[in-house]
Design a protein around this motif. Structure first.
Motif, PDB file in Angstrom:
ATOM      1  N   UNK A 274       0.825  -1.200   0.000  1.00 47.38           N
ATOM      2  CA  UNK A 274       0.000   0.000   0.000  1.00 47.38           C
ATOM      3  C   UNK A 274       0.863   1.255   0.000  1.00 47.38           C
ATOM      4  N   UNK A 275       0.701   2.151  -0.978  1.00 48.29           N
ATOM      5  CA  UNK A 275       1.588   3.314  -1.124  1.00 48.29           C
ATOM      6  C   UNK A 275       1.603   4.246   0.083  1.00 48.29           C
ATOM      7  N   UNK A 276       0.430   4.617   0.611  1.00 48.17           N
ATOM      8  CA  UNK A 276       0.403   5.544   1.741  1.00 48.17           C
ATOM      9  C   UNK A 276       1.038   4.927   2.976  1.00 48.17           C
ATOM     10  N   UNK A 277       0.786   3.646   3.196  1.00 45.02           N
ATOM     11  CA  UNK A 277       1.358   2.975   4.355  1.00 45.02           C
ATOM     12  C   UNK A 277       2.879   2.874   4.238  1.00 45.02           C
ATOM     13  N   UNK A 278       3.372   2.584   3.041  1.00 42.22           N
ATOM     14  CA  UNK A 278       4.816   2.500   2.841  1.00 42.22           C
ATOM     15  C   UNK A 278       5.461   3.874   2.954  1.00 42.22           C
ATOM     16  N   UNK A 279       4.784   4.905   2.461  1.00 43.35           N
ATOM     17  CA  UNK A 279       5.321   6.265   2.585  1.00 43.35           C
ATOM     18  C   UNK A 279       5.408   6.684   4.047  1.00 43.35           C
ATOM     19  N   UNK A 280       4.397   6.302   4.841  1.00 38.33           N
ATOM     20  CA  UNK A 280       4.428   6.627   6.255  1.00 38.33           C
ATOM     21  C   UNK A 280       5.568   5.898   6.955  1.00 38.33           C
ATOM     22  N   UNK A 281       5.719   4.620   6.672  1.00 35.74           N
ATOM     23  CA  UNK A 281       6.801   3.854   7.285  1.00 35.74           C
ATOM     24  C   UNK A 281       8.158   4.431   6.891  1.00 35.74           C
ATOM     25  N   UNK A 282       8.284   4.841   5.642  1.00 32.72           N
ATOM     26  CA  UNK A 282       9.532   5.421   5.160  1.00 32.72           C
ATOM     27  C   UNK A 282       9.846   6.727   5.881  1.00 32.72           C
ATOM     28  N   UNK A 283       8.828   7.558   6.095  1.00 27.00           N
ATOM     29  CA  UNK A 283       9.027   8.846   6.771  1.00 27.00           C
ATOM     30  C   UNK A 283       9.467   8.647   8.214  1.00 27.00           C
ATOM     31  N   UNK A 284       8.814   7.726   8.914  1.00 28.10           N
ATOM     32  CA  UNK A 284       9.149   7.479  10.323  1.00 28.10           C
ATOM     33  C   UNK A 284      10.559   6.906  10.430  1.00 28.10           C
ATOM     34  N   UNK A 285      10.821   5.855   9.681  1.00 31.53           N
ATOM     35  CA  UNK A 285      12.126   5.182   9.753  1.00 31.53           C
ATOM     36  C   UNK A 285      13.245   6.132   9.323  1.00 31.53           C
ATOM     37  N   UNK A 286      13.033   6.868   8.239  1.00 36.71           N
ATOM     38  CA  UNK A 286      14.068   7.774   7.754  1.00 36.71           C
ATOM     39  C   UNK A 286      14.406   8.850   8.760  1.00 36.71           C
ATOM     40  N   UNK A 287      13.394   9.401   9.432  1.00 33.96           N
ATOM     41  CA  UNK A 287      13.636  10.442  10.426  1.00 33.96           C
ATOM     42  C   UNK A 287      14.400   9.898  11.621  1.00 33.96           C
ATOM     43  N   UNK A 288      14.092   8.678  12.022  1.00 30.71           N
ATOM     44  CA  UNK A 288      14.768   8.087  13.174  1.00 30.71           C
ATOM     45  C   UNK A 288      16.238   7.789  12.867  1.00 30.71           C
TER      46      UNK A 288
END
Length: 218
Positions: A110-124
């Protein structure tokens, strides 16, 4: 006499109608037959837009995730970004609690779910968390938010004062919890989130201290 025109279908119309059905009756009651009837079309018409029932559910789940604000990770330091994101995530899920069990399976494709996971992980990771630990942090927050959205703690107690007075003396006020559902549930979420973030900040500081140079020469 001209035949009545069949309603024009779009992916957006299908997703909106499917979400409304799930909100009303839950995942177990959802079917493509009911969805088609709600939209005033024949079942096969849905498959011009989606391959199958699971594809529709994926799109519904992603439409909910798409409402979560991830811009905090660009504008704030990681603890404050996690706090604001968690509240936004919770708001999206509590608006559609019947979808939460499906969302809890993970992002899939799912694109939105993957984008959210990417944003969280990338920021951390950018903030200095080791990649494996960043995964743990993101997962812990997701467990916490999803769990809070699955049901109401306050609504779990029946409004029967005699039940508690007779057998559970420490719960003599439990029958009043449902009257204060929002304050109880949001207060519990705020407390848990504060405790979780406080622990993560301390953990992050310990990790940073462990890799700082001592300044001593060998």
């Amino acid at each position: 006499m001209p035949r009545p025109r069949q309603p024009v279908l779009t992916r957006e119309r299908i997703v909106t109608a499917a979400l409304a059905l799930i909100d009303a009756g839950g995942l177990a009651a959802f079917s493509t037959r009911r969805l088609a009837a709600t939209l005033g079309v024949r079942g096969p018409s849905l498959y011009n837009h989606f391959a199958n029932r699971d594809a529709i559910l994926d799109a519904v789940a992603d439409s909910v995730t798409a409402t979560v604000d991830t811009s905090f990770f660009v504008r704030h330091d990681w603890p404050e970004a996690l706090r604001r994101w968690a509240w936004s995530y919770r708001q999206a899920l509590t608006a559609h609690p019947n979808v939460v069990p499906y969302l809890a399976q993970g992002p899939g494709r799912r694109p939105a779910a993957l984008s959210m996971a990417d944003a969280v992980y990338g920021a951390l990771v950018k903030a200095g968390w080791p990649p494996a630990r960043a995964t743990h942090v993101g997962a812990a927050l997701r467990y916490f938010v999803a769990g809070s959205a699955l049901g109401s703690f306050a609504r779990g107690f029946v409004e029967d004062p005699e039940l508690y007075a007779a057998h559970y003396p420490h719960l003599r006020q439990a029958h009043r919890l449902a009257e204060h559902q929002r304050s109880v549930d949001e207060g519990a979420f705020a407390l848990g989130l504060d405790a979780l973030l406080h622990g993560l900040v301390a953990e992050h500081a310990r990790g940073a201290a462990a890799v700082e140079p001592t300044g001593r020469s060998e």
